[in-house]
Scaffold this motif. Structure first.
Motif, PDB file in Angstrom:
ATOM      1  N   ALA B  61     -60.793 -63.315 -58.343  1.00 11.83           N
ATOM      2  CA  ALA B  61     -59.989 -64.317 -58.522  1.00 11.83           C
ATOM      3  C   ALA B  61     -59.901 -65.292 -59.685  1.00 11.83           C
ATOM      4  O   ALA B  61     -60.931 -65.888 -60.191  1.00 11.83           O
ATOM      5  N   GLY B  62     -58.833 -65.409 -60.368  1.00 11.22           N
ATOM      6  CA  GLY B  62     -58.734 -66.194 -61.490  1.00 11.22           C
ATOM      7  C   GLY B  62     -57.521 -67.123 -61.392  1.00 11.22           C
ATOM      8  O   GLY B  62     -56.914 -67.013 -60.667  1.00 11.22           O
ATOM      9  N   CYS B  63     -57.496 -67.759 -62.612  1.00 10.69           N
ATOM     10  CA  CYS B  63     -56.389 -68.719 -62.663  1.00 10.69           C
ATOM     11  C   CYS B  63     -55.082 -68.124 -62.818  1.00 10.69           C
ATOM     12  O   CYS B  63     -54.939 -66.978 -62.946  1.00 10.69           O
ATOM     13  N   PRO B  64     -54.090 -68.625 -62.204  1.00 12.65           N
ATOM     14  CA  PRO B  64     -52.758 -68.283 -62.608  1.00 12.65           C
ATOM     15  C   PRO B  64     -52.621 -67.944 -64.036  1.00 12.65           C
ATOM     16  O   PRO B  64     -52.890 -68.525 -64.935  1.00 12.65           O
ATOM     17  N   GLU B  65     -51.929 -66.721 -64.204  1.00 10.49           N
ATOM     18  CA  GLU B  65     -51.913 -66.312 -65.613  1.00 10.49           C
ATOM     19  C   GLU B  65     -51.258 -67.234 -66.684  1.00 10.49           C
ATOM     20  O   GLU B  65     -51.857 -67.583 -67.947  1.00 10.49           O
ATOM     21  N   HIS B  66     -50.442 -68.005 -66.214  1.00 11.01           N
ATOM     22  CA  HIS B  66     -49.809 -68.933 -67.378  1.00 11.01           C
ATOM     23  C   HIS B  66     -50.459 -70.378 -67.412  1.00 11.01           C
ATOM     24  O   HIS B  66     -50.040 -71.121 -67.803  1.00 11.01           O
ATOM     25  N   GLU B  67     -51.638 -70.333 -66.270  1.00 11.69           N
ATOM     26  CA  GLU B  67     -52.348 -71.604 -66.603  1.00 11.69           C
ATOM     27  C   GLU B  67     -53.768 -71.389 -66.725  1.00 11.69           C
ATOM     28  O   GLU B  67     -54.665 -72.248 -66.472  1.00 11.69           O
ATOM     29  N   CYS B  68     -54.161 -69.942 -67.314  1.00 10.23           N
ATOM     30  CA  CYS B  68     -55.540 -69.787 -67.467  1.00 10.23           C
ATOM     31  C   CYS B  68     -56.115 -70.550 -68.659  1.00 10.23           C
ATOM     32  O   CYS B  68     -55.645 -70.970 -69.639  1.00 10.23           O
ATOM     33  N   MET B  69     -57.518 -71.082 -68.043  1.00  9.03           N
ATOM     34  CA  MET B  69     -57.983 -72.190 -69.018  1.00  9.03           C
ATOM     35  C   MET B  69     -58.474 -71.685 -70.291  1.00  9.03           C
ATOM     36  O   MET B  69     -58.539 -72.167 -71.303  1.00  9.03           O
ATOM     37  N   ASN B  70     -58.493 -70.105 -70.362  1.00 11.24           N
ATOM     38  CA  ASN B  70     -58.840 -69.629 -71.577  1.00 11.24           C
ATOM     39  C   ASN B  70     -57.977 -68.844 -71.955  1.00 11.24           C
ATOM     40  O   ASN B  70     -58.176 -67.676 -72.669  1.00 11.24           O
ATOM     41  N   VAL B  71     -56.689 -69.161 -71.792  1.00 10.10           N
ATOM     42  CA  VAL B  71     -55.276 -68.461 -72.183  1.00 10.10           C
ATOM     43  C   VAL B  71     -55.020 -66.909 -71.528  1.00 10.10           C
ATOM     44  O   VAL B  71     -54.000 -66.915 -70.894  1.00 10.10           O
ATOM     45  N   LYS B  72     -56.151 -66.310 -71.910  1.00 10.65           N
ATOM     46  CA  LYS B  72     -55.842 -64.856 -71.730  1.00 10.65           C
ATOM     47  C   LYS B  72     -56.634 -64.294 -70.670  1.00 10.65           C
ATOM     48  O   LYS B  72     -56.752 -63.056 -70.474  1.00 10.65           O
ATOM     49  N   GLY B  73     -57.730 -65.035 -70.044  1.00  7.42           N
ATOM     50  CA  GLY B  73     -58.659 -64.575 -69.339  1.00  7.42           C
ATOM     51  C   GLY B  73     -58.170 -63.762 -67.924  1.00  7.42           C
ATOM     52  O   GLY B  73     -58.471 -62.847 -67.593  1.00  7.42           O
ATOM     53  N   SER B  74     -57.156 -64.524 -67.324  1.00  9.87           N
ATOM     54  CA  SER B  74     -56.741 -63.712 -65.974  1.00  9.87           C
ATOM     55  C   SER B  74     -55.791 -62.506 -66.523  1.00  9.87           C
ATOM     56  O   SER B  74     -56.162 -61.450 -65.785  1.00  9.87           O
ATOM     57  N   SER B  75     -55.080 -62.555 -67.684  1.00  7.90           N
ATOM     58  CA  SER B  75     -54.310 -61.288 -67.699  1.00  7.90           C
ATOM     59  C   SER B  75     -55.063 -60.188 -68.086  1.00  7.90           C
ATOM     60  O   SER B  75     -55.019 -59.000 -67.965  1.00  7.90           O
ATOM     61  N   ARG B  76     -56.136 -60.691 -69.050  1.00  8.44           N
ATOM     62  CA  ARG B  76     -57.207 -59.314 -69.269  1.00  8.44           C
ATOM     63  C   ARG B  76     -57.915 -58.993 -67.973  1.00  8.44           C
ATOM     64  O   ARG B  76     -58.058 -57.800 -67.928  1.00  8.44           O
ATOM     65  N   ALA B  77     -58.451 -59.776 -67.278  1.00 10.10           N
ATOM     66  CA  ALA B  77     -58.929 -59.330 -65.819  1.00 10.10           C
ATOM     67  C   ALA B  77     -57.969 -58.463 -65.231  1.00 10.10           C
ATOM     68  O   ALA B  77     -58.400 -57.299 -64.696  1.00 10.10           O
ATOM     69  N   ARG B  78     -56.794 -58.615 -64.947  1.00  6.14           N
ATOM     70  CA  ARG B  78     -55.866 -58.081 -64.544  1.00  6.14           C
ATOM     71  C   ARG B  78     -55.874 -56.667 -65.075  1.00  6.14           C
ATOM     72  O   ARG B  78     -55.891 -55.575 -64.309  1.00  6.14           O
ATOM     73  N   LYS B  79     -55.727 -56.359 -66.396  1.00  2.00           N
ATOM     74  CA  LYS B  79     -55.577 -55.262 -66.860  1.00  2.00           C
ATOM     75  C   LYS B  79     -56.961 -54.447 -66.719  1.00  2.00           C
ATOM     76  O   LYS B  79     -56.861 -53.045 -66.509  1.00  2.00           O
ATOM     77  N   ARG B  80     -57.935 -54.921 -66.738  1.00  2.00           N
ATOM     78  CA  ARG B  80     -59.344 -54.257 -66.461  1.00  2.00           C
ATOM     79  C   ARG B  80     -59.274 -53.740 -64.937  1.00  2.00           C
ATOM     80  O   ARG B  80     -59.705 -52.676 -64.753  1.00  2.00           O
ATOM     81  N   LEU B  81     -59.035 -54.620 -64.002  1.00  3.05           N
ATOM     82  CA  LEU B  81     -58.883 -54.260 -62.755  1.00  3.05           C
ATOM     83  C   LEU B  81     -58.028 -52.906 -62.630  1.00  3.05           C
ATOM     84  O   LEU B  81     -58.275 -51.775 -61.730  1.00  3.05           O
ATOM     85  N   GLU B  82     -56.555 -52.898 -63.378  1.00  2.00           N
ATOM     86  CA  GLU B  82     -55.845 -51.813 -63.157  1.00  2.00           C
ATOM     87  C   GLU B  82     -56.324 -50.564 -63.552  1.00  2.00           C
ATOM     88  O   GLU B  82     -56.487 -49.422 -63.123  1.00  2.00           O
ATOM     89  N   HIS B  83     -57.380 -50.529 -64.739  1.00  2.64           N
ATOM     90  CA  HIS B  83     -58.339 -49.391 -65.318  1.00  2.64           C
ATOM     91  C   HIS B  83     -59.167 -48.906 -64.043  1.00  2.64           C
ATOM     92  O   HIS B  83     -59.225 -47.650 -63.873  1.00  2.64           O
TER      93      HIS B  83
END
Lengths: 222, 143
Positions: B61-83
Motif C-alpha cells: 500500500a502506497g500513496c496515490p501515484e499522483h500524490e506520492c511523497m517521493n514522487v515516483k515511489g508508488s509507481s515504481r512499487a507498482r511496476k515491481r509488483l507487476e514483475h
C-alpha cells in the motif's frame, strides 16, 4: 557489457528436476550491472525455485553464492566450497560464466539461469541496447564512433541503403539508420569528407567464422 | 479462513497512518504489516520471502501515484509488483495473491476496505499452494 535476461522459471525447474540440493550461483560482473544475475536476482531466483519445486511436490534445498565473476579462475575457485553436495548448479552468469564454471567442475550439472543476449549499453535505466557485434576488427575510427556493422541492419560499410527514410531504418521506426547517425556525427565534427572514403569489404575472418577466437598476451602471461 | 495470513507492506507516509484503526471487526484474517519508508522501497526479494514464510496473500500500500511523497515511489512499487506477479504465476503460487493499493493518509476507512478486499480475495483463492497439506502436482524423473 554482456547483457542477459532471466530464463522462464519453468524452463530452469525442468532442467533441475530430480535434484535435491541446488546452488544458485550469482555473478558480480556484467549481469549484476544489467540487473539480471547479481546477488539480488540470485536471491529472487532461489526463492522462486524453492516455491516452484514445493508447489510441484518436489521440495528443494537451495543455497546461493555470488562472487565477482564466473569467467575468471580466481573467482570460480571460490564456488568450490559451495559445491560439495549439490546435485546441480543454476548459474546466473552469462553463457561464458556457465561454460567456464562447467569446465572447472566437470562432475557437476550446470544449468543456465539466463539467456545471454548481446554486448550492449544501458541507454536508460532499465533499457539496454546492442552496440557491438564483436566482429574482431573495429572501424569506429572511420565512422564517427557509430558502428555500421551492428547498428546498420544490413551491416553496410559504405553509406545507407534505399530503406533509410527520414533517418530511420526500414525495419522499425524505432531503429535509427546507422549511416544517418554516422553522417550527423561527422557533420557535427566538421569531418564530412570522411564519408567519401571507401571502406574496403569487411574481412569476416576476424569474426568468429574461423571458430572460437583466442587472444594470447605473452607480456602478461605468468 | 481465519488461519490465513496476509502480509501488507505499507508506506509509513500514507497507508500506515490510515491503518491506525486496524482491520474492521468483521474481518477475521490475520494481517501483519511491515512498515516501509516509501512503497518504492519494496523489493522483489521481500515480496517472495513473505510468501515463502507463509503468507497466503501479500499487498503493498502506497500513496496515490499522483500524490506520492517521493514522487515516483508508488509507481515504481507498482511496476515491481507487476514483475513479481508474473514470477508468482510462473512458480504456481499465483500472481493474483499479490495486490497493490494506493491509499491516502487521510482516508482511514480505505484501509478497512483493503482488509475486506484481502479477506474476499482469500475466500476466492483459498490458502497458498505452499501450505502443507495442499494437493501437489505429480512429478517424476530424476536428474
Amino acid at each position: 557489457m554482456i547483457v542477459a535476461e532471466i530464463k522462464p522459471i519453468e524452463e530452469i525447474a525442468e532442467a533441475i528436476k530430480g535434484a535435491k540440493k541446488v546452488l544458485v550461483a550469482g555473478c558480480g560482473g556484467c549481469v549484476t550491472v544489467c540487473l539480471s544475475g547479481g546477488q539480488k536476482e540470485t536471491d529472487i531466483m532461489a526463492s522462486a525455485l524453492r516455491m516452484k519445486m514445493k508447489v510441484d511436490g518436489q521440495p528443494l534445498e537451495i543455497e546461493t553464492a555470488t562472487y565477482e565473476r564466473q569467467c575468471d579462475p580466481e573467482y570460480v575457485i571460490r564456488f568450490k566450497e559451495h559445491l560439495q553436495d549439490v546435485d546441480a548448479v543454476v548459474s546466473m552468469a552469462c553463457g561464458v560464466g556457465v561454460q567456464f564454471m562447467a569446465e572447472n567442475y566437470p562432475e557437476i550439472i550446470f544449468v543456465p539461469g539466463q539467456n545471454t543476449k548481446f554486448a550492449g549499453a544501458a541507454i536508460e535505466h532499465g533499457i539496454w541496447e546492442e552496440r557491438c557485434m564483436l566482429c574482431g576488427e573495429c572501424v569506429l575510427a572511420k565512422t564517427g564512433g557509430v558502428c555500421p556493422v551492428i547498428r546498420c541492419s544490413k551491416s553496410l560499410m559504405n553509406g545507407p541503403c534505399g530503406g533509410s527514410q527520414n533517418g530511420v531504418c526500414e525495419i522499425s521506426k524505432d531503429t535509427p539508420c546507422a549511416w544517418q547517425l554516422i553522417y550527423d556525427r561527422l557533420k557535427g565534427q566538421g569531418r564530412l569528407d570522411m564519408m567519401t572514403e571507401v571502406l574496403p569489404a569487411k574481412n569476416w575472418s576476424k569474426n568468429r567464422d574461423g571458430g572460437p577466437r583466442k587472444i594470447v598476451r605473452e607480456d602478461v602471461r605468468l | 479462513m481465519s488461519d490465513v495470513k496476509v502480509v501488507g507492506f505499507v508506506c509509513r507516509l500514507c497507508a500506515l497512518i490510515s491503518s491506525d484503526l486496524g482491520p474492521p471487526a468483521d474481518v477475521t484474517i490475520k494481517i501483519e504489516t511491515v512498515e516501509l519508508p516509501c512503497a518504492g522501497k519494496v523489493d522483489g526479494r521481500l515480496l517472495l520471502e513473505a510468501f515463502e514464510k507463509g503468507a497466503d496473500a501479500v499487498f503493498v500500500a502506497g500513496c496515490p501515484e499522483h500524490e506520492c511523497m517521493n514522487v515516483k515511489g508508488s509507481s515504481r512499487a507498482r511496476k515491481r509488483l507487476e514483475h513479481i506477479k508474473e514470477m508468482l504465476d510462473q512458480v504456481g503460487v499465483g500472481g493474483d495473491r499479490l495486490v497493490m493499493y494506493n491509499v491516502s493518509g487521510t482516508h482511514g476507512p480505505r484501509f478497512a476496505q483493503i482488509a475486506r478486499d484481502m479477506a474476499g480475495l482469500l475466500e476466492k483463492l483459498g490458502p497458498s499452494p505452499l501450505r502443507p497439506g495442499r494437493p501437489r502436482k505429480e512429478t517424476s524423473q530424476a536428474i
